[in-house]
Write an enzyme that holds these catalytic residues in place. Structure first.
Site, mmCIF file in Angstrom:
data_model
loop_
_atom_site.group_PDB
_atom_site.id
_atom_site.type_symbol
_atom_site.label_atom_id
_atom_site.label_comp_id
_atom_site.label_asym_id
_atom_site.label_seq_id
_atom_site.Cartn_x
_atom_site.Cartn_y
_atom_site.Cartn_z
ATOM 1 N N GLY A 1 0.825 -1.192 0.000
ATOM 2 C CA GLY A 1 0.000 0.000 0.000
ATOM 3 C C GLY A 1 0.857 1.239 0.000
ATOM 4 N N ARG A 2 0.228 2.339 -0.325
ATOM 5 C CA ARG A 2 0.980 3.575 -0.445
ATOM 6 C C ARG A 2 0.045 4.691 -0.025
ATOM 7 N NH1 ARG A 2 5.495 5.362 -3.904
ATOM 8 N NH2 ARG A 2 6.131 3.225 -4.251
ATOM 9 N N GLY A 3 0.429 5.467 0.954
ATOM 10 C CA GLY A 3 -0.444 6.551 1.397
ATOM 11 C C GLY A 3 0.331 7.840 1.440
ATOM 12 N N GLY B 1 3.432 7.515 3.808
ATOM 13 C CA GLY B 1 4.541 6.636 3.515
ATOM 14 C C GLY B 1 4.088 5.388 2.795
ATOM 15 N N VAL C 1 3.620 1.166 2.653
ATOM 16 C CA VAL C 1 3.384 0.055 3.559
ATOM 17 C C VAL C 1 3.905 -1.238 2.929
ATOM 18 C CG1 VAL C 1 1.675 -1.149 4.941
ATOM 19 C CG2 VAL C 1 1.302 1.229 4.322
ATOM 20 N N LYS D 1 4.845 0.207 8.035
ATOM 21 C CA LYS D 1 4.717 1.461 7.307
ATOM 22 C C LYS D 1 5.981 2.283 7.473
ATOM 23 C CE LYS D 1 1.755 5.245 6.328
ATOM 24 N NZ LYS D 1 0.527 5.965 6.578
ATOM 25 N N ASP E 1 -8.379 11.435 7.822
ATOM 26 C CA ASP E 1 -8.238 10.869 6.483
ATOM 27 C C ASP E 1 -9.031 9.573 6.377
ATOM 28 O OD1 ASP E 1 -7.485 10.783 3.877
ATOM 29 O OD2 ASP E 1 -5.471 9.985 4.232
#
Ligand SMILES: *[C@@H]1O[C@H](CO)[C@@H](O)[C@H](O)[C@H]1NC(C)=O
Ligand SMILES: *[C@@H]1O[C@H](CO)[C@@H](O)[C@H](O)[C@H]1NC(C)=O
Ligand SMILES: *[C@@H]1O[C@H](CO)[C@@H](O)[C@H](O)[C@H]1NC(C)=O
Ligand SMILES: *[C@@H]1O[C@H](CO)[C@@H](O)[C@H](O)[C@H]1NC(C)=O
Ligand SMILES: *[C@@H]1O[C@H](CO)[C@@H](O)[C@H](O)[C@H]1NC(C)=O
Length: 804
Positions: free
Chosen positions: A520-522, A525, A527, A541, A634
């Site tokens: 994942g990418r938020g 940063g 994950v 993360k 968020d």
């Protein structure tokens, strides 16, 4: 010197010759002198520190954090020196403080040999060695604040809360069976008592009316089963959100007067709240003490504030309430004024009954004539068209409820200047660490002065003995001092913290195979999936924004997140802060994110409802529980993870920051946070940021779950044109509802029109309508019109079982 030394030797001499005990446990070896439950070792009984040099004999969960479930002497902790628990030959089990006074005993008597056995249920039992079915005493019959599965609460037992989070002495709240067979929660404060659950104005009756309790079943038993269902003989019953799973569970009457059921997987670190009796904390009596008002604040959660003209009795402990800043007097020289407080109510303590058809002036005069009238409530009752007057002789259980139509008129001497009124309005913060005060207990140096003198005479009379004595004394003194200050307490703190730990960079690099498996990418940063050295699968993360943040600042934030625990909040196992590396280690969720699942159509309506409810519970917990007031900022389907049962776990606090409750300025929110499509208008228009930004985002996510349409993509519709930014989805749904309600066809059909077509016809219309309606309220432009998260929880909860 000698006079200080000799009594110690003297006492040791005598305590070693204590009459005929079968066995004893000593406070001085808290780690070895314990009883471990059999067969699995789930529980341990022994001495546990409850303050500096203060110990309780109790039973706790062995691993990993020492959660105390029972205490023998909660109100009388014993000294860390020479206190013992002894089973005497007479059959009595006694707890002795510092080798001197007996502070607790089972009062049992038996001539047969006995044994103390700790079962894996957490029950500590004193029974005959040769006949194990003969039980002389058991801890399950004397609960403190916790009820374990299989432990029955009866007419003879009750739960009593702790005084505070860290002070385990008996507090102000009791859970018990009342004389009319009804199971109740009672506030028993220093000055007054009152029942606050079930709601006192609803009468118990035969089932079906009032509060649903019956007074007719006099068996008076209540029990929590291991699947998470709580039942009591007055027909109250309650299921935890994780009902059915076999977990470790406990029901605890917490120090804030709420009953919560906690659950966790065997031996894992965190207790998650899986249910609570009361949803609105301000309705718990005594929570703010007298002369103060409990209110729910959008930004800061629950706060207590003193009434104008009153000030805190103890700023560290708001449960003591407030005292008048003026001299209350009953002469007729003082002149009074009445200060109106809108939307405020105080429970109880009306003078006489109530007075109907009173003018305001009449009510004011009535209050002035009463010596102890502290103010009055003046209310218009729409149903009979009359004004009612309620003079108050005490101002207790005050709460501010937006929308409440009554007004309190507070009676104050005219001499109090108006300017003083402004000062006290801001509340105290939750007393998070108010219990951090340590018990101040010094080591008692023998009070047997007479015997000291005798020993001194005796010793000086016999030279040889004197030398012997002094040698003995030096020996014992040396032994004792080597124990002083040794880290029992520290060991405890370390043990408590082991579940949440610091990882090294190399450890995490190895776990993630060099940061290769990105999941994942938020905004905060990237994950990665990883396997820790103990084979647990983790989501790691790696934060890139925090490179400039100091380690201590990072640690402060991380430790706050680490302290949070809720069923529906992703569990955090630890962190890494090394050089410029900042990483967070979370539990890994097999079923991925809500976003992935929505697009792959595996979620039926039932799962969607549960996810909406679970997410709401988590946000209500973050916003309103008296822990830290935290906004998520968020909320979006990418940040809601699903566990193997498709229960939601809210993740990613990369962007959130605990609000400082004292300085509620918004400078910490200088940057826009959140994700396009889910952001509340406050961000765009640079307005005040409150917990209502999460409510808004939540509303959008629920709409997305109902309709299957993403707020970031265009809505495919032939009727309405493209509307700008994230209003598209909301406008489309509102439009459908408006048209349906104006058309003659009736209300139901608008839901059919918006529901995700991939669900087919197989869904519960009622529940989908509730979801859509709540979602639309959550995304009102005006933040004050949106409901709070706990209101959302209550609404969804009340329809949870509609379809069953
Ligand atoms: C064991 O104790 C129970 C309960 O006190 C008693 O009923 C029973 O008779 C005892 N059994 C024996 C063998 O003594
Ligand atoms: C009273 O409650 C107990 C425990 O819940 C139950 O077993 C019993 O059947 C009830 N009795 C009646 C008369 O309802
Ligand atoms: C003041 O109070 C006293 C007794 O409380 C009463 O006898 C007296 O009449 C009062 N005086 C006035 C002026 O009201
Ligand atoms: C209320 O009081 C007024 C004046 O005292 C009276 O005329 C009226 O009838 C009263 N109304 C009721 C419903 O008692
Ligand atoms: C804990 O609470 C009890 C009862 O209110 C009080 O007497 C005691 O001093 C408190 N202990 C600490 C360490 O504050």
């Amino acid at each position: 010197m000698a006079s200080a030394i000799i009594p110690i030797a003297f006492l040791i001499f005598f305590s070693n010759f204590e009459p005929s005990s079968q066995f004893s446990l000593s406070v001085e070896n808290p780690n070895e002198d314990v009883i471990v439950s059999s067969p699995k070792g789930t529980f341990t009984a022994g001495f546990s520190p409850v303050g500096q040099n203060a110990y309780c004999f109790g039973v706790w969960y062995s691993k990993p954090d020492r959660t105390l479930v029972w205490m023998a002497n909660r109100d009388q902790p014993v000294n860390g020196k020479r206190s013992t628990l002894s089973l005497l030959k007479t059959g009595n089990l006694v707890l002795t403080d510092a080798g001197q006074s007996q502070v607790w005993s089972t009062n049992t008597l038996s001539l047969n040999p006995l044994e103390l056995h700790l079962f894996d249920t957490g029950n500590l039992v004193l029974r005959e060695l040769n006949n194990q079915s003969s039980v002389l005493w058991q801890s399950f019959d004397f609960p403190t604040d916790t009820l374990l599965p299989a432990q029955t609460l009866t007419r003879f037992t009750q739960l009593v809360s702790s005084r505070s989070e860290s002070n385990f002495s008996s507090g102000f709240y009791r859970l018990f069976f009342d004389n009319d067979n009804v199971f109740r929660l009672l506030y028993e404060g220093p000055r007054v008592s009152s029942v606050y659950w079930p709601d006192p104005w609803l009468v118990s009756n035969n089932v079906g009316s009032g509060n649903g309790r019956t007074t007719y079943n006099s068996s008076r038993v209540a029990v929590l089963d291991s699947f998470g269902k709580f039942t009591s003989s007055d027909h109250f019953s309650f299921e935890t959100v994780d009902y059915g799973l076999l977990l470790q569970r406990r029901l605890t009457l917490d120090h804030d007067g709420n009953v919560r059921v906690y659950s966790r997987i065997d031996g894992q670190n965190k207790w998650l709240i899986s249910g609570q009796f009361r949803q609105q904390p301000c309705f718990i009596h005594g929570i703010c003490g007298p002369n103060s008002i409990c209110s729910y604040d959008h930004t800061s959660g629950r706060i207590c504030s003193c009434l104008q003209g009153y000030s805190w009795i103890d700023e560290q402990d708001w449960s003591l309430g407030c005292k008048p800043s003026f001299q209350p007097s009953c002469d007729n020289k003082t002149t009074y004024q009445f200060l109106p407080l809108d939307e405020v109510d105080f429970y109880g303590y009306d003078y006489g009954s109530s007075f109907s058809n009173f003018t305001f002036k009449q009510c004011e005069n009535l209050c002035l004539q009463l010596c102890d009238c502290m103010g009055f409530q003046y209310t218009f009752a729409a149903d009979n068209g009359l004004f009612w007057c309620y003079p108050k002789t005490q101002l207790l259980n005050g709460h501010h409820s937006p929308g409440f139509s009554g007004t309190i008129f507070l009676r104050l001497p005219k001499s109090i200047e108006n300017s003083r009124f402004q000062n006290n309005v801001n509340g105290l913060v939750c007393p998070k660490n108010s219990g951090a005060k340590q018990l101040d207990r010094s080591y008692v140096k023998g009070k047997e002065n007479g015997s000291v003198k005798f020993m001194l005479w005796f010793a000086s009379g016999l030279g040889v003995f004197e030398v012997l004595c002094i040698l003995m004394v030096w020996f014992f003194l040396f032994r004792n001092s080597s124990h002083l200050g040794s880290g029992d307490k520290q060991g405890y703190v370390l043990a408590a913290a082991t579940g949440f730990r610091k990882f090294s960079y190399s450890e995490l690099k190895q776990a993630t195979k060099g940061f290769t498996q990105e999941i994942g990418r938020g905004a905060g940063g990237i994950v990665y999936k990883g396997v820790l050295s103990d084979n647990r699968v983790a989501a790691i993360k790696r934060l890139h924004e925090f490179a400039n943040q100091g380690e201590s600042e990072f640690l402060a934030e991380v430790s706050i997140i680490g302290r949070l625990n809720h069923m529906n909040l992703i569990g955090m196992w630890g962190y890494c802060a090394e050089g410029k590396h900042r990483m967070l280690v979370y539990e890994y969720m097999e079923n991925g994110t809500l976003a992935q699942n929505l697009s792959s159509n595996v979620l039926d309506w039932k799962k969607r409802y549960d996810i909406a409810l679970g997410t709401a519970r988590c946000l209500a917990y973050l916003h309103e529980e008296c822990l830290e007031w935290i906004l998520h900022c968020d909320i979006k389907p990418q940040n809601i993870l699903l566990d193997s049962d498709y229960q939601p776990k809210v993740a990613d606090f990369g962007l959130s920051k605990p609000l400082d409750r004292n300085s509620l300025n918004n400078s910490s929110f200088s940057r826009i946070r959140g994700t396009r499509g889910y952001m509340a208008p406050e961000w765009v228009f640079n307005l005040q940021i409150t917990s209502k930004v999460d409510v808004y985002s939540y509303g959008i996510v629920v709409l997305e779950m109902v309709t299957g349409k993403s707020p970031t993509a265009g809505v495919q519709t032939t009727e309405s044109g493209e509307v700008s930014h994230n209003e598209r989805l909301a406008t489309w749904v509102r439009e459908k509802r408006r048209k349906a309600s104006s058309a003659a066809g009736g209300e139901a059909s608008w839901v059919e029109q918006i529901v995700d077509p991939t669900l087919g016809p197989d869904y519960d219309m009622n529940q989908m309508e509730i979801l859509a309606t709540v979602a639309l309220e959550c995304i009102e432009e005006e933040k004050d019109v949106r409901p709070t998260m706990s209101q959302v929880v209550e609404r969804l909860q009340s329809h949870e079982h509609d379809s069953r």
